[in-house]
Design an enzyme around this catalytic site. Structure first.
Site, PDB file in Angstrom:
ATOM      1  N   GLU A  80       4.167  -5.864   5.582  1.00 61.81           N
ATOM      2  CA  GLU A  80       2.897  -5.925   6.298  1.00 61.81           C
ATOM      3  C   GLU A  80       1.778  -5.171   5.574  1.00 61.81           C
ATOM      4  O   GLU A  80       0.667  -5.671   5.451  1.00 61.81           O
ATOM      5  CB  GLU A  80       3.086  -5.337   7.713  1.00 61.81           C
ATOM      6  CG  GLU A  80       1.850  -5.364   8.600  1.00 61.81           C
ATOM      7  CD  GLU A  80       1.423  -6.772   9.000  1.00 61.81           C
ATOM      8  OE1 GLU A  80       2.204  -7.711   8.777  1.00 61.81           O
ATOM      9  OE2 GLU A  80       0.298  -6.907   9.504  1.00 61.81           O
ATOM     10  N   ASP A  81       2.097  -3.985   5.062  1.00 56.37           N
ATOM     11  CA  ASP A  81       1.019  -3.103   4.592  1.00 56.37           C
ATOM     12  C   ASP A  81       0.917  -2.926   3.072  1.00 56.37           C
ATOM     13  O   ASP A  81       0.026  -2.218   2.608  1.00 56.37           O
ATOM     14  CB  ASP A  81       1.178  -1.701   5.213  1.00 56.37           C
ATOM     15  CG  ASP A  81       0.975  -1.738   6.726  1.00 56.37           C
ATOM     16  OD1 ASP A  81       0.350  -2.693   7.208  1.00 56.37           O
ATOM     17  OD2 ASP A  81       1.450  -0.812   7.406  1.00 56.37           O
TER      18      ASP A  81
END
Ligand code: MN
Length: 728
Positions: A80-81
């Site tokens: 996700e990051d």
């Protein structure tokens, strides 16, 4: 060693405790990989980002999940990051870990929404993820738990949103998975963001009684432990206050103050085997009086989330009720960690899936709901997740939502008041049932009606559970059965009057009834009886009003009959005041202020000519004046007195302050009085039990106004529950 590495080593220790054979090099690799990937990213509190995956992994380790789950927890925010991809993770840590991280990422992308339609869709996504690999949701819960623990620096709006989502989605899921400990923490954290003021009140209240509670816990704990060891039962006993959110629900749901929430306390007895559980129950019931109907055997009939224990509520020797939960160590593990407690950890390699059976319900739910729309899906989910509601069906398949414990009568009124009023019978799942029948999830309920039906019976009010049915039944009685209501109401009223020892004849004198009717806004006594009859107003409330009127009337009468009225008609001669008081007919006499009521300038007062000690000044509302014997020879000694200009003289009087005991409160009271320049001459505290203390304070004031503002200031001190003057 840097701070982050220190935390990592702590994680290793936690892992080694539950999984001594875990492959630490693999977990270390996941940690190094994630730390590098997150690089210089920071959390809102200013710490390095990796501290969050580390803490999530620690929760996962405490829950007892396997090696793949631990690696996935460390890597859970990478896709996700950061630039890391599914394939990168797959290459380094294998297909399983990559899939779990991917699952968590998908759940993270599910945006919270308050729209019911979308919310349901989100829940469905969660459940699909769960059914594919339960570890995904467990890691997601650990992730959320850590985020909730560290929300301090997050913007307010976001705090509320996350708290709401946690309360509505994560806590119920944790509950359904049997993770009681996590569920409680999620609820307690969420409610503090959703209602900080309400929570502060509870937390402050609990702090006040902390010392008292601790000693209660240790007394009961010692007593139970001693009794059980005398019978050769090995056990661990501990007491606790119920968790914040459960107190919160009791207070604000049932509209109570903390001191009225009675079952605040819970004790847990953990023993070695099931036979001991039942033995312990026997001993507890020997030691304390059990509350009938409160015993529950979740060992014989486990909850759907696998929870097992015996529950009983008993009354302690001090009159405080408390709950006792009795279970084995194994049941305790399950109660704390639920599904995860049954995790089958395979040495060396991560076990693939937990006991299939344990979450078969997720699968079944999804299978049966594949073709239905989101609405049905949520209802089906709620059926399973919310134990205090029951969902039943009409013969045509509409879902009806009722409070748990509802009967066919509740069902009938939820359809329409006419269905309830004309009900003649109920069929549940094809079988004729009595009206007292308790409905269960998924029941199909059919109501027979007839125009010739007699209408509801008063007994129904004791059977039903829903507020809707109660209101509709009362409405019916109000309209249809006036005569009957009047009779029922009159009977209830007369019983209550006897109870208060008031004669019916007293109502006609004093014109009392018409005053009561005006106050309660009824046109006639029949209307009042009718209202009592259908439950619109309680007989007790009305009779208490009457009792209060009678008391006031009696007081007034006594005053009228006293000398005072006659004296008032006379001319007031100019008299020289003594201590600011003028005495009718007596100049320059000895004056003192009665100790029983200690009047101050501004109070309506009256004097009593004592034998040899001059005139004693009382307040007109002093009991010694109100209750003096009219016929006695002393009656003539009461004289009229009044206040003159007092030019700054200070008068001593006494106030009674009721407080919840807490450290420093007396100092706080003293300092507010000090700020008002009010002189304190003595403090006298007396415990009255239950943590309440009455403090008598002797203070000096110039007049009644000064006294009133001092009392208001005292009342504003936290922990003060009442301030009043002594009443003679
Ligand atoms: Mn996260």
């Amino acid at each position: 060693m840097d701070d982050v590495l220190e935390r990592y080593h702590h994680l290793e220790n936690v892992i080694l405790e539950s999984h001594p054979g875990a492959d630490m090099s693999r977990i270390r690799a996941a940690f190094d990989f994630a730390r590098k990937a997150h690089g210089t990213q920071m959390r809102k509190d200013g710490s390095e980002y990796i501290t969050h995956p580390l803490a999530s992994a620690e929760i996962v380790a405490e829950i007892g999940l396997d090696e793949d789950s631990l690696c996935a927890a460390l890597l859970h925010d990478c896709i996700e990051d950061t630039d890391v991809t599914f394939d990168d993770i797959k290459k380094h840590f294998g297909q399983d870990v990559a899939q779990i991280v991917d699952g968590v990422t998908k759940l993270t992308r599910v945006q919270y929404t308050s729209k019911e339609e979308e919310q349901m869709e989100n829940l469905r996504k969660m459940l699909i993820a769960m059914a594919q690999d339960i570890r995904v949701i467990l890691i997601k819960i650990a992730d959320r738990l850590h985020n909730m623990r560290t929300m301090e620096y997050v913007a307010r709006e976001k705090q509320r949103e996350k708290a709401l989502e946690t309360m509505e989605m994560y806590a119920p899921i944790a509950h359904r998975l049997g993770m009681q400990k996590v569920k409680w923490e999620l609820e307690d954290l969420s409610i503090q963001y959703l209602d900080p003021i309400g929570c502060k009140e509870i937390i402050d209240g609990l702090k006040l009684r902390h010392v008292e509670d601790e000693s209660f816990f240790s007394r009961v704990q010692t007593k139970i432990t001693e009794r059980l060891s005398a019978h050769g039962i090995e056990c661990a006993v501990n007491g606790r206050i119920k968790h914040l959110y459960s107190i919160y629900r009791k207070m604000y749901g049932d509209n109570k103050v903390l001191s009225e929430v009675l079952d605040l306390y819970a004790f847990r007895v953990i023993v070695n085997d099931i036979a001991d559980c039942y033995n312990v129950l026997g001993y507890i019931h020997e030691m304390y009086r059990p509350i009938p109907g409160a015993f529950k055997d979740y060992i014989g009939t486990p909850k759907p989330n696998m929870y097992q224990s015996l529950h009983t509520t008993v009354i302690g020797n001090e009159g405080l009720p408390f709950e006792v939960q009795i279970r084995t160590w194994e049941m305790h593990q399950t109660a704390e960690y639920g599904i995860a407690a049954h995790w089958k950890y395979k040495e060396g390699k991560g076990g693939k899936v937990a006991d299939e059976e344990k979450f078969a319900w997720v699968r079944r739910l999804l299978e049966s709901q594949q073709d239905s729309d989101a609405q049905d899906f949520l209802h089906a989910l709620k059926v399973d997740m919310f134990a205090d509601e029951v969902f039943v069906f009409t013969p045509s398949g509409d879902v009806v939502n009722l409070p748990a414990g509802s009967t066919p009568i509740d069902f009938a009124y939820s359809i329409h008041s006419e269905v309830g009023n004309r009900m003649t019978g109920a069929i549940v799942n094809g079988r004729l049932v009595p009206y007292t029948h308790i409905l269960h999830n998924g029941d199909i309920v059919k109501i027979h009606t007839s125009n010739a039906a007699k209408g509801p019976s008063r007994d129904w009010l004791d059977i039903i559970r829903s507020a809707e049915a109660r209101n509709k039944i009362r409405q019916w009685f109000k309209k249809e059965k006036r005569e009957e209501n009047v009779i029922h109401g009159k009977m209830a009223f007369e019983t209550e009057m006897r109870h208060e020892n008031i004669q019916m004849s007293e109502l006609s004198s004093e014109d009392l009834m018409s005053r009561v009717l005006t106050r309660t806004s009824f046109n006639s006594i029949e209307d009042l009886y009718a209202a009592i009859g259908y439950g619109g107003i309680s007989a007790q409330k009305v009779v208490h009003k009457i009792r209060d009127y009678l008391r006031t009337a009696e007081k007034n009468k006594k005053k009228e009959s006293s000398l005072l009225t006659k004296l008032e008609k006379r001319e007031e001669p100019k008299l020289k005041p003594v201590l600011g008081v003028t005495v009718e007919g007596l100049d320059n006499c000895l004056v003192k202020f009665a100790k029983c009521c200690s009047p101050v300038p501004g109070d309506p007062v009256v004097g009593f000519i004592t034998r040899g000690f001059g005139v004693s000044v009382h307040r007109q509302d002093c009991v010694n004046y109100i209750h003096f014997e009219k016929g006695s020879e002393d009656a003539g000694r009461w004289v009229r007195v009044g206040w003159a200009e007092t030019d700054g003289h200070v008068y001593m009087t006494s106030v009674q302050v009721e407080i919840r005991d807490r450290t420093g409160i007396v100092v706080d009271i003293a300092s507010v009085l000090n700020a008002l320049n009010v002189k304190i001459s003595s403090f006298n505290a007396k415990a009255t039990g239950g943590g309440n203390v009455i403090v008598s304070i002797d203070i000096g004031v110039k007049n009644r106004d000064e006294l009133v503002s001092a009392m208001a200031k005292i009342m504003s001190v936290p922990g003060v529950t009442d301030v009043r003057r002594m009443d003679g």
